[in-house]
Design a protein around this motif. Structure first.
Motif, mmCIF file in Angstrom:
data_model
loop_
_atom_site.group_PDB
_atom_site.id
_atom_site.type_symbol
_atom_site.label_atom_id
_atom_site.label_comp_id
_atom_site.label_asym_id
_atom_site.label_seq_id
_atom_site.Cartn_x
_atom_site.Cartn_y
_atom_site.Cartn_z
ATOM 1 N N ILE A 147 -37.734 -2.541 74.562
ATOM 2 C CA ILE A 147 -37.169 -3.412 75.588
ATOM 3 C C ILE A 147 -37.175 -4.839 75.056
ATOM 4 O O ILE A 147 -37.983 -5.178 74.191
ATOM 5 C CB ILE A 147 -37.931 -3.330 76.926
ATOM 6 N N HIS A 148 -36.282 -5.640 75.561
ATOM 7 C CA HIS A 148 -36.159 -7.019 75.115
ATOM 8 C C HIS A 148 -37.073 -7.899 75.962
ATOM 9 O O HIS A 148 -36.947 -7.945 77.164
ATOM 10 C CB HIS A 148 -34.707 -7.465 75.256
ATOM 11 N N ASN A 149 -38.005 -8.569 75.317
ATOM 12 C CA ASN A 149 -38.898 -9.517 75.985
ATOM 13 C C ASN A 149 -38.605 -10.917 75.495
ATOM 14 O O ASN A 149 -38.065 -11.101 74.407
ATOM 15 C CB ASN A 149 -40.358 -9.200 75.658
ATOM 16 N N HIS A 190 -42.258 -19.799 73.906
ATOM 17 C CA HIS A 190 -40.953 -20.445 73.800
ATOM 18 C C HIS A 190 -40.302 -20.656 75.158
ATOM 19 O O HIS A 190 -39.709 -21.696 75.411
ATOM 20 C CB HIS A 190 -40.036 -19.644 72.876
ATOM 21 N N LEU A 191 -40.401 -19.671 76.033
ATOM 22 C CA LEU A 191 -39.756 -19.766 77.336
ATOM 23 C C LEU A 191 -40.448 -20.788 78.233
ATOM 24 O O LEU A 191 -39.804 -21.692 78.763
ATOM 25 C CB LEU A 191 -39.744 -18.400 78.017
ATOM 26 N N PHE A 192 -41.739 -20.655 78.389
ATOM 27 C CA PHE A 192 -42.450 -21.514 79.340
ATOM 28 C C PHE A 192 -42.992 -22.798 78.716
ATOM 29 O O PHE A 192 -42.641 -23.894 79.134
ATOM 30 C CB PHE A 192 -43.584 -20.735 80.013
ATOM 31 N N TYR A 208 -34.981 -15.586 84.242
ATOM 32 C CA TYR A 208 -35.242 -14.660 83.138
ATOM 33 C C TYR A 208 -36.428 -13.739 83.406
ATOM 34 O O TYR A 208 -36.958 -13.129 82.481
ATOM 35 C CB TYR A 208 -35.494 -15.442 81.848
ATOM 36 N N LYS A 209 -36.851 -13.608 84.646
ATOM 37 C CA LYS A 209 -38.089 -12.872 84.907
ATOM 38 C C LYS A 209 -38.056 -11.413 84.460
ATOM 39 O O LYS A 209 -39.094 -10.852 84.133
ATOM 40 C CB LYS A 209 -38.537 -13.011 86.353
ATOM 41 N N SER A 210 -36.894 -10.801 84.400
ATOM 42 C CA SER A 210 -36.845 -9.413 83.937
ATOM 43 C C SER A 210 -37.198 -9.308 82.447
ATOM 44 O O SER A 210 -37.475 -8.221 81.952
ATOM 45 C CB SER A 210 -35.464 -8.802 84.181
ATOM 46 N N PHE A 211 -37.229 -10.426 81.745
ATOM 47 C CA PHE A 211 -37.570 -10.426 80.318
ATOM 48 C C PHE A 211 -39.036 -10.774 80.053
ATOM 49 O O PHE A 211 -39.479 -10.725 78.921
ATOM 50 C CB PHE A 211 -36.687 -11.408 79.549
ATOM 51 N N TRP A 212 -39.782 -11.189 81.082
ATOM 52 C CA TRP A 212 -41.176 -11.558 80.841
ATOM 53 C C TRP A 212 -42.168 -11.047 81.876
ATOM 54 O O TRP A 212 -43.354 -10.937 81.583
ATOM 55 C CB TRP A 212 -41.349 -13.072 80.699
ATOM 56 N N THR A 231 -48.263 -7.652 76.267
ATOM 57 C CA THR A 231 -48.413 -8.928 75.593
ATOM 58 C C THR A 231 -47.464 -9.926 76.228
ATOM 59 O O THR A 231 -46.465 -9.559 76.820
ATOM 60 C CB THR A 231 -48.085 -8.819 74.092
ATOM 61 N N THR A 232 -47.794 -11.193 76.109
ATOM 62 C CA THR A 232 -46.941 -12.225 76.686
ATOM 63 C C THR A 232 -46.370 -13.136 75.604
ATOM 64 O O THR A 232 -45.803 -14.162 75.899
ATOM 65 C CB THR A 232 -47.730 -13.071 77.688
ATOM 66 N N THR A 233 -46.546 -12.743 74.376
ATOM 67 C CA THR A 233 -46.013 -13.545 73.290
ATOM 68 C C THR A 233 -45.554 -12.631 72.166
ATOM 69 O O THR A 233 -46.007 -11.498 72.058
ATOM 70 C CB THR A 233 -47.059 -14.547 72.762
#
Length: 178
Positions: free
Chosen positions: A13-15, A20-22, A101-105, A118-120
């Protein structure tokens, strides 16, 4: 590129990377202050949005936290402390840079997927970086085929070097390199 990824890693899945995002997003869109220099309502806003990445484990909890955040951000006392410009910047960043973008994180989208708690992407990023910056460094202008070939050859060279060291050295010392 997406087709290649789907064929190569059919269960992936694409995360998006939290850093970078936050973290980088906040610095660019809201305020470049270091985290320890944020105070008051700005610190609360930063920590609250950050909690969405690390603390909210299910959809209901995340949705409630997002609703409460915007209610708090719209209060007169919060706007007065932050100022209209900062309040607007935080709100715009939260809506367009994070919630969109919440579906990606968000953790609940990845629940039950092995290895994705993982969050990174730092571990994968480090591996990719070391391959890209090896003896046969890839360049952005190279084709996908050329870059992939160079990365495979780079990996093979690393294996040859490790094998050579293992055969010609103290096996116990070399085992720590792998």
């Amino acid at each position: 590129m997406r087709i290649c990824q789907d064929k190569t890693f059919p269960n992936a899945i694409h995360n998006l990377c939290t850093f970078h995002l936050f973290i980088q997003g906040w610095k660019k869109k809201v305020n470049a202050k270091k985290e320890e220099n944020r105070v008051g309502a700005e610190r609360v806003a930063y920590q609250w949005i950050r909690s969405w990445f690390y603390g909210c484990l299910d959809k209901a909890e995340l949705d409630l936290s997002i609703r409460m955040f915007f209610q708090w951000l719209d209060k007169d006392a919060t706007v007065t402390e932050l100022g209209t410009a900062m309040t607007t910047a935080i709100k715009a960043f939260a809506v367009t840079g994070v919630v969109a973008y919440k579906s990606f994180w968000a953790k609940h989208y990845r629940a039950g997927i092995p290895g994705m708690d993982t969050t990174t992407t730092s571990a994968a990023g480090a591996m990719t970086s070391s391959i890209k910056s090896g003896v046969l460094a890839t360049k952005p202008q190279y084709s996908i085929a050329k870059s992939a070939t160079m990365q495979v050859v780079q990996s093979m060279l690393c294996n040859i070097v490790l094998t050579h060291l293992f055969i010609n050295s103290d096996r116990h010392a070399v085992a720590g390199l792998q």
